[in-house]
Design a protein around this motif. Structure first.
Motif, PDB file in Angstrom:
ATOM      1  N   ALA A 280       0.806  -1.220   0.000  1.00 30.04           N
ATOM      2  CA  ALA A 280       0.000   0.000   0.000  1.00 30.04           C
ATOM      3  C   ALA A 280       0.837   1.266   0.000  1.00 30.04           C
ATOM      4  O   ALA A 280       0.484   2.246  -0.635  1.00 30.04           O
ATOM      5  N   GLY A 281       1.941   1.268   0.725  1.00 31.16           N
ATOM      6  CA  GLY A 281       2.679   2.525   0.795  1.00 31.16           C
ATOM      7  C   GLY A 281       4.090   2.413   1.312  1.00 31.16           C
ATOM      8  O   GLY A 281       4.706   3.417   1.685  1.00 31.16           O
ATOM      9  N   GLN A 282       4.656   1.216   1.344  1.00 31.54           N
ATOM     10  CA  GLN A 282       6.033   1.061   1.798  1.00 31.54           C
ATOM     11  C   GLN A 282       6.987   1.309   0.640  1.00 31.54           C
ATOM     12  O   GLN A 282       6.809   0.771  -0.445  1.00 31.54           O
ATOM     13  N   PHE A 283       7.995   2.142   0.879  1.00 35.06           N
ATOM     14  CA  PHE A 283       8.973   2.451  -0.159  1.00 35.06           C
ATOM     15  C   PHE A 283      10.336   1.914   0.252  1.00 35.06           C
ATOM     16  O   PHE A 283      10.772   2.068   1.397  1.00 35.06           O
ATOM     17  N   VAL A 284      10.986   1.244  -0.702  1.00 32.02           N
ATOM     18  CA  VAL A 284      12.260   0.587  -0.436  1.00 32.02           C
ATOM     19  C   VAL A 284      13.261   1.000  -1.512  1.00 32.02           C
ATOM     20  O   VAL A 284      12.913   1.078  -2.698  1.00 32.02           O
ATOM     21  N   THR A 285      14.494   1.265  -1.109  1.00 29.23           N
ATOM     22  CA  THR A 285      15.571   1.556  -2.051  1.00 29.23           C
ATOM     23  C   THR A 285      16.605   0.438  -1.957  1.00 29.23           C
ATOM     24  O   THR A 285      17.042   0.081  -0.853  1.00 29.23           O
ATOM     25  N   VAL A 286      16.968  -0.113  -3.110  1.00 28.19           N
ATOM     26  CA  VAL A 286      17.945  -1.202  -3.114  1.00 28.19           C
ATOM     27  C   VAL A 286      19.092  -0.856  -4.060  1.00 28.19           C
ATOM     28  O   VAL A 286      18.880  -0.377  -5.171  1.00 28.19           O
ATOM     29  N   ASP A 287      20.308  -1.073  -3.580  1.00 26.81           N
ATOM     30  CA  ASP A 287      21.515  -0.913  -4.393  1.00 26.81           C
ATOM     31  C   ASP A 287      21.911  -2.284  -4.927  1.00 26.81           C
ATOM     32  O   ASP A 287      22.131  -3.220  -4.146  1.00 26.81           O
ATOM     33  N   LEU A 288      22.003  -2.404  -6.224  1.00 31.87           N
ATOM     34  CA  LEU A 288      22.299  -3.686  -6.848  1.00 31.87           C
ATOM     35  C   LEU A 288      23.583  -3.596  -7.664  1.00 31.87           C
ATOM     36  O   LEU A 288      23.795  -2.621  -8.388  1.00 31.87           O
ATOM     37  N   ILE A 289      24.420  -4.611  -7.549  1.00 30.57           N
ATOM     38  CA  ILE A 289      25.635  -4.709  -8.353  1.00 30.57           C
ATOM     39  C   ILE A 289      25.367  -5.694  -9.481  1.00 30.57           C
ATOM     40  O   ILE A 289      25.041  -6.863  -9.237  1.00 30.57           O
ATOM     41  N   ARG A 290      25.468  -5.214 -10.702  1.00 31.75           N
ATOM     42  CA  ARG A 290      25.178  -6.061 -11.866  1.00 31.75           C
ATOM     43  C   ARG A 290      26.153  -7.241 -11.913  1.00 31.75           C
ATOM     44  O   ARG A 290      27.328  -7.113 -11.582  1.00 31.75           O
ATOM     45  N   ASP A 291      25.620  -8.375 -12.354  1.00 35.09           N
ATOM     46  CA  ASP A 291      26.427  -9.585 -12.379  1.00 35.09           C
ATOM     47  C   ASP A 291      25.967 -10.459 -13.534  1.00 35.09           C
ATOM     48  O   ASP A 291      24.907 -10.224 -14.130  1.00 35.09           O
ATOM     49  N   ARG A 292      26.753 -11.478 -13.853  1.00 36.92           N
ATOM     50  CA  ARG A 292      26.325 -12.467 -14.843  1.00 36.92           C
ATOM     51  C   ARG A 292      25.418 -13.452 -14.146  1.00 36.92           C
ATOM     52  O   ARG A 292      25.763 -13.994 -13.098  1.00 36.92           O
ATOM     53  N   ILE A 293      24.239 -13.648 -14.732  1.00 32.63           N
ATOM     54  CA  ILE A 293      23.214 -14.478 -14.112  1.00 32.63           C
ATOM     55  C   ILE A 293      23.215 -15.853 -14.761  1.00 32.63           C
ATOM     56  O   ILE A 293      22.960 -15.981 -15.963  1.00 32.63           O
ATOM     57  N   GLU A 294      23.523 -16.856 -13.974  1.00 32.28           N
ATOM     58  CA  GLU A 294      23.454 -18.227 -14.462  1.00 32.28           C
ATOM     59  C   GLU A 294      22.035 -18.743 -14.256  1.00 32.28           C
ATOM     60  O   GLU A 294      21.544 -18.780 -13.129  1.00 32.28           O
ATOM     61  N   LEU A 295      21.404 -19.132 -15.324  1.00 27.01           N
ATOM     62  CA  LEU A 295      20.009 -19.541 -15.257  1.00 27.01           C
ATOM     63  C   LEU A 295      19.887 -21.061 -15.151  1.00 27.01           C
ATOM     64  O   LEU A 295      19.374 -21.729 -16.047  1.00 27.01           O
ATOM     65  N   ALA A 296      20.394 -21.620 -14.045  1.00 23.25           N
ATOM     66  CA  ALA A 296      20.148 -23.030 -13.780  1.00 23.25           C
ATOM     67  C   ALA A 296      18.652 -23.191 -13.555  1.00 23.25           C
ATOM     68  O   ALA A 296      18.063 -22.536 -12.697  1.00 23.25           O
ATOM     69  N   ALA A 297      18.023 -24.043 -14.327  1.00 23.06           N
ATOM     70  CA  ALA A 297      16.563 -24.117 -14.301  1.00 23.06           C
ATOM     71  C   ALA A 297      16.022 -24.810 -13.066  1.00 23.06           C
ATOM     72  O   ALA A 297      14.904 -24.521 -12.623  1.00 23.06           O
ATOM     73  N   VAL A 298      16.779 -25.738 -12.490  1.00 21.99           N
ATOM     74  CA  VAL A 298      16.241 -26.605 -11.444  1.00 21.99           C
ATOM     75  C   VAL A 298      17.199 -26.697 -10.263  1.00 21.99           C
ATOM     76  O   VAL A 298      18.413 -26.836 -10.443  1.00 21.99           O
ATOM     77  N   ASP A 299      16.647 -26.625  -9.063  1.00 22.03           N
ATOM     78  CA  ASP A 299      17.334 -27.023  -7.837  1.00 22.03           C
ATOM     79  C   ASP A 299      16.548 -28.183  -7.238  1.00 22.03           C
ATOM     80  O   ASP A 299      15.309 -28.195  -7.294  1.00 22.03           O
ATOM     81  N   SER A 300      17.223 -29.151  -6.653  1.00 19.26           N
ATOM     82  CA  SER A 300      16.506 -30.288  -6.079  1.00 19.26           C
ATOM     83  C   SER A 300      17.225 -30.798  -4.847  1.00 19.26           C
ATOM     84  O   SER A 300      18.429 -30.584  -4.671  1.00 19.26           O
ATOM     85  N   SER A 301      16.458 -31.483  -3.989  1.00 20.47           N
ATOM     86  CA  SER A 301      17.022 -32.055  -2.773  1.00 20.47           C
ATOM     87  C   SER A 301      16.084 -33.122  -2.242  1.00 20.47           C
ATOM     88  O   SER A 301      14.909 -33.189  -2.631  1.00 20.47           O
ATOM     89  N   VAL A 302      16.619 -33.966  -1.365  1.00 23.03           N
ATOM     90  CA  VAL A 302      15.805 -34.941  -0.651  1.00 23.03           C
ATOM     91  C   VAL A 302      15.556 -34.404   0.752  1.00 23.03           C
ATOM     92  O   VAL A 302      16.511 -34.146   1.502  1.00 23.03           O
ATOM     93  N   ASN A 303      14.302 -34.191   1.101  1.00 24.77           N
ATOM     94  CA  ASN A 303      13.926 -33.751   2.435  1.00 24.77           C
ATOM     95  C   ASN A 303      13.296 -34.911   3.191  1.00 24.77           C
ATOM     96  O   ASN A 303      12.685 -35.799   2.588  1.00 24.77           O
ATOM     97  N   VAL A 304      13.422 -34.902   4.494  1.00 24.49           N
ATOM     98  CA  VAL A 304      12.793 -35.925   5.328  1.00 24.49           C
ATOM     99  C   VAL A 304      11.674 -35.272   6.121  1.00 24.49           C
ATOM    100  O   VAL A 304      11.902 -34.336   6.901  1.00 24.49           O
ATOM    101  N   ALA A 305      10.443 -35.726   5.892  1.00 27.74           N
ATOM    102  CA  ALA A 305       9.271 -35.182   6.556  1.00 27.74           C
ATOM    103  C   ALA A 305       9.228 -35.641   8.023  1.00 27.74           C
ATOM    104  O   ALA A 305       9.933 -36.586   8.407  1.00 27.74           O
ATOM    105  N   PRO A 306       8.428 -34.970   8.852  1.00 29.21           N
ATOM    106  CA  PRO A 306       8.325 -35.369  10.265  1.00 29.21           C
ATOM    107  C   PRO A 306       7.946 -36.833  10.467  1.00 29.21           C
ATOM    108  O   PRO A 306       8.334 -37.446  11.468  1.00 29.21           O
ATOM    109  N   ASN A 307       7.187 -37.404   9.518  1.00 25.06           N
ATOM    110  CA  ASN A 307       6.802 -38.808   9.648  1.00 25.06           C
ATOM    111  C   ASN A 307       7.867 -39.766   9.121  1.00 25.06           C
ATOM    112  O   ASN A 307       7.656 -40.974   9.062  1.00 25.06           O
TER     113      ASN A 307
END
Length: 446
Positions: free
Chosen positions: A198-225
């Motif tokens: 609604a009305g929050q203003f944010v300023t961000v300083d960004l340093i340009r970089d080469r962006i590697e577009l790896a399409a997928v990240d994956s992992s094995v998680n263990v659920a509480p059960n």
């Protein structure tokens, strides 16, 4: 004739947030009279007429601002003028396309067109922001930051409005204008001023970089059960996405996971055929997506019977899931292949074709709309999840990049809970018993 030198092979794009997709072979169906051909013999007018003809042939009007007669009149007016240089002609082309009031039908000069081709290749340089121009407010809206990019690390969020770039107001600015200011040499700085909510203003300083577009990240998680959960985060539908997804599914299956959580949050879309190919990895049968042109020509993409897994599946989405993400999540939802969890998606249901022009410039043009398997038009409506999972403003600010897809991620916890329900259902096997002449199916959970 101008159209004979038009590049015939084009990319079909889902420009929600990052464009782009399979191939479309073009053919010219507009013949020019010799007198008109003489008018456009110089290169700037030739490119202008190429762009005009593409719209004339293929444009799907979703705004009500296009009529064939007005478009012909506009062509005569533009070609009757003189243009001192290529830049003037390019501005005239942008003005011509601007009369359509369609933010997805746009012109790119040769540099911009080359950058767009890089965007779909799996590598780019910049700060890693996918932008969209809001049709009503004309504001520049962040569809999503690319994971691991300077923008993502700085906390830029989906739906942030960019109000200024290096102190320059973005009022009246096109996405092309913004990209020119935001992109630059690796290692240089750009300052973005953002309006959030609604009305929050944010300023961000960004340093340009080469962006590697790896399409997928994956992992094995263990659920509480104790169940092993295969977590796959698909970040963009680029040229590597289907291959990367196939590898992730096979590797996780080999590690003995019981089910999958497929995370499409803040995935802005990308290549149409990548979404279809990935859907085929999850679906054994059924319609994936259908599209319809202005002439009513429909193209239906179906599963191929070669799904890589039948394990239970939950799909995570949010407001930054757009375009190809909505095709994939809609196909899984409508075919009852899995449960969709999260927030309503972006609502980008139009298909663009990306066309190269004879001088190295290019354009995107809306040529079709797509429908989910149930026939739903999701443009501006989005995909409504089966299970709502909120992420409050405070939670989003506390959530770190490395927390995504872990127990520290509130939306992921909901997805994991829904997957546990699916696993319990899949483990309920029928036992057959008989009482007299009546056969009863009794289900017991193992």
């Amino acid at each position: 004739m101008a159209s004979t030198r038009l590049r015939r092979i084009a990319l079909v794009a889902l420009a929600g947030a990052g464009s782009f997709a399979g191939t479309l072979v073009l053919s010219s169906d507009l013949l020019l009279h010799s007198s008109t051909a003489a008018i456009i013999s110089d290169s700037p007018k030739e490119v202008m007429d190429e762009a005009w003809q593409i719209v004339f042939r293929d444009y799907l009007d979703t705004t009500g601002n296009y009529s064939e007669e007005k478009w012909k009149t506009l062509r005569r007016d533009l070609l009757s003028k003189s243009y001192g240089n290529t830049k003037d002609a390019y501005e005239a082309i942008r003005g011509m396309l601007g009369t359509l009031d369609d933010p997805y039908t746009r012109f790119m000069d040769p540099r911009e067109f080359k950058e767009m081709e890089i965007d779909t290749s799996g590598e780019l340089s910049g700060v890693g922001i996918q932008l969209s121009l809001d049709k009503d407010s004309k504001e520049l809206v962040v569809v999503s930051p690319i994971d691991g990019s300077p923008a993502s690390r700085a906390g830029v969020q989906p739906q942030d409005v960019i109000t200024a770039i290096d102190g320059k107001s973005t009022r009246g600015m096109t996405t092309e204008d913004a990209v020119k200011l935001i992109r630059g040499k690796v290692g240089t700085k750009v300052v973005l001023e953002l309006r959030r909510g609604a009305g929050q203003f944010v300023t961000v300083d960004l340093i340009r970089d080469r962006i590697e577009l790896a399409a997928v990240d994956s992992s094995v998680n263990v659920a509480p059960n104790g169940a092993k959960v295969g977590y796959i985060r698909l970040k963009q539908f680029n040229a590597n996405a289907a291959k990367d997804m196939r590898n992730a599914i096979n590797e996780l299956s080999g590690e003995g996971v019981s089910g999958f959580v497929l995370d499409l949050r803040s995935n802005p879309g990308g290549l149409l055929m990548a979404s279809v190919e990935i859907a085929r990895q999850w679906l054994d049968e059924g319609v994936i997506v259908s599209s319809s042109t202005r002439d009513g020509v429909s193209d239906v993409k179906r599963a191929s019977g070669r799904a890589l897994t039948k394990a239970p599946l939950v799909v995570l989405v949010n407001e930054g899931s757009a375009s190809a993400s909505e095709i994939l999540s809609g196909a899984i939802q409508d075919n009852n292949r899995g449960v969709v969890v999260g927030k309503k998606t972006f609502g980008k249901g139009l298909i663009q074709s990306v066309r190269g022009l004879s001088d190295g410039s290019g354009m995107t043009v809306t040529i079709a709309k797509y429908l989910t398997p149930s026939g739903k038009d999701i443009h501006k409506q989005g995909i409504t999840p089966d299970v709502n999972a909120n992420l409050s403003k405070a939670q989003a600010q506390r959530l770190k990049f490395e927390d995504l897809g872990t127990r520290n991620d509130p939306q992921y916890r909901v997805a994991e809970s829904e997957l546990a329900k699916l696993l319990r259902q899949s483990n309920a096997k029928p036992e057959v018993s008989f009482e007299g002449d009546v056969q009863l199916n009794v289900f017991s959970a193992n």
